[in-house]
Design an enzyme around this catalytic site. Sequence first.
Site, PDB file in Angstrom:
ATOM      1  N   LYS A 179       0.835  -1.207   0.000  1.00 33.11           N
ATOM      2  CA  LYS A 179       0.000   0.000   0.000  1.00 33.11           C
ATOM      3  C   LYS A 179       0.872   1.260   0.000  1.00 33.11           C
ATOM      4  O   LYS A 179       1.974   1.274   0.564  1.00 33.11           O
ATOM      5  CB  LYS A 179      -0.883  -0.040   1.245  1.00 33.11           C
ATOM      6  CG  LYS A 179      -1.848   1.105   1.447  1.00 33.11           C
ATOM      7  CD  LYS A 179      -2.620   0.875   2.742  1.00 33.11           C
ATOM      8  CE  LYS A 179      -3.575   1.995   3.078  1.00 33.11           C
ATOM      9  NZ  LYS A 179      -4.283   1.741   4.354  1.00 33.11           N
ATOM     10  N   SER A 238      -8.461  -0.140   8.502  1.00 37.68           N
ATOM     11  CA  SER A 238      -8.172  -0.043   7.069  1.00 37.68           C
ATOM     12  C   SER A 238      -7.739  -1.330   6.393  1.00 37.68           C
ATOM     13  O   SER A 238      -7.624  -1.372   5.172  1.00 37.68           O
ATOM     14  CB  SER A 238      -7.116   1.044   6.821  1.00 37.68           C
ATOM     15  OG  SER A 238      -7.662   2.316   7.068  1.00 37.68           O
ATOM     16  N   SER A 272      -8.841   2.137   4.266  1.00 38.65           N
ATOM     17  CA  SER A 272      -8.101   2.859   3.242  1.00 38.65           C
ATOM     18  C   SER A 272      -7.201   1.976   2.383  1.00 38.65           C
ATOM     19  O   SER A 272      -6.603   2.459   1.420  1.00 38.65           O
ATOM     20  CB  SER A 272      -7.268   3.961   3.894  1.00 38.65           C
ATOM     21  OG  SER A 272      -6.299   3.423   4.787  1.00 38.65           O
TER      22      SER A 272
END
Length: 468
Positions: free
Chosen positions: A81, A180, A156
């Site tokens: 990520k 997330s 996220s």
Amino acid sequence: MSAEFDTMSATEMRRRIVAREISPVDLTRRALEKAEATQSTLNAFYLLMPDEALAAARQAEAAVMKGDPLGPIHGLPFSAKDLMAVKGVGYASGSLTMKSNVAAVDAPAVERAKAAGGILIGKTTTSEFGCKPVGDNRLTGITRHPWNLDKTPGGSSAGAAASVAAGVTPFALGTDGGGSIRIPASFCGLAGIKGQFGRVPVWPTSATPTLAHVGPLARSVEDAALLFSVIAGFDRRDPFSVAGPVPDVVAAFTQSVAGMKVAYSPTLGYARPNADVLKVTDRAAETLEELGCQVDLVENVFDADPADLWTAEFYAGVGIRLRSFMESQRDLLDPAVAEVLEPALTQDMRDYYTKVFSRYVLRDTVRGLFERYDILISPVLPVTSLQVGKNVPDELSDRNLVSWVYFTYPFNLTGQPAASVCAGIAADGMPVGLQVVGRSHSEHDVVRLAAAFEQTHLPGYNVRDYPI
């Protein structure tokens, strides 16, 4: 490489690599091609690293052919990520304010995954500094759900979940400061693990250093546990890093859950999940009883919603990182993010520290519950899906950017391990996640129960007929 590799488990991929039945180079090339082919629809990647990935894959293949010792994830493609540092490539944290930033080092989890033989193919999308549980930002645009392109994959860790659910890589590295990893795992029908706070080292220092976790997203608990076992362990660069042995989460995958004491809380005492979610999680609780667990209904885990405690900590941290932009270049920020950062930056010190001490009281409350139970289960989210472009479900419009998720952020405040496993499919055809929370430092029990449930209830992950 045939389409069967898009849904094959990481464990099976590695077995075939070791047996010289499949090539790390071919596997990596297919992952890169799949990522490119879906970018115009899913938009799961911030950037791809084809040259670096193929070079690493060739080295991995040469090691196989020479009979060298192979790492636990040797030759398996993965992604990281864009809230994690990858040496020599962009490190924007999903923000226009950081679009020119390039990392000088690898984050420990990236470093360890590479050392274990993993092939990093690229960095996945995130909401700006992880501030929203959905998948869009002003730098990369909207990331979409592979089951339904009108839906968000959650956030996220949006691109991580979307790409794994679409079969690009068997697993991915995400981060979790308020849910997330677990949120997109729930929306996408995946498994995600947030270990004990500090179990997976976080470095360079996060914008939310007392809440941030790094962990895996995968199509099965077994694959998530495999990646977790590679990235967990003490690292002196992280001052919160947990010393001592890492629980054997891989062995936990095969162990019985009979006799485990489980608290089932549909609301934690304050949440408002919809009927479709409750129907699926109620059935999950019944399944655990059938597996031999003692399951008790516990309505009120908390006396009050701890959202304000989480908000004071998370948004203040991000706000300090972005303060100069808030003051002079606010137009570069996601307006919804800027709106929640403003009050966090102006909070009174006495009020802030009152919340800090309330957080310690919260920890004691949860510790008391886990003196009676081995595991707490709950929904991961109050809804099954959310349209792209929305930050908050219509039926929860009184909540803010993150407080509508209800179930995940309390366990970033307490730091204890938690996972999401697919509980089933709701009437609208979208997945529902079951949250599995363990007592402090008990990732072994979390994985044991999540895996037992998954093997009983969902014996195999079936990729949908994606509209991509």
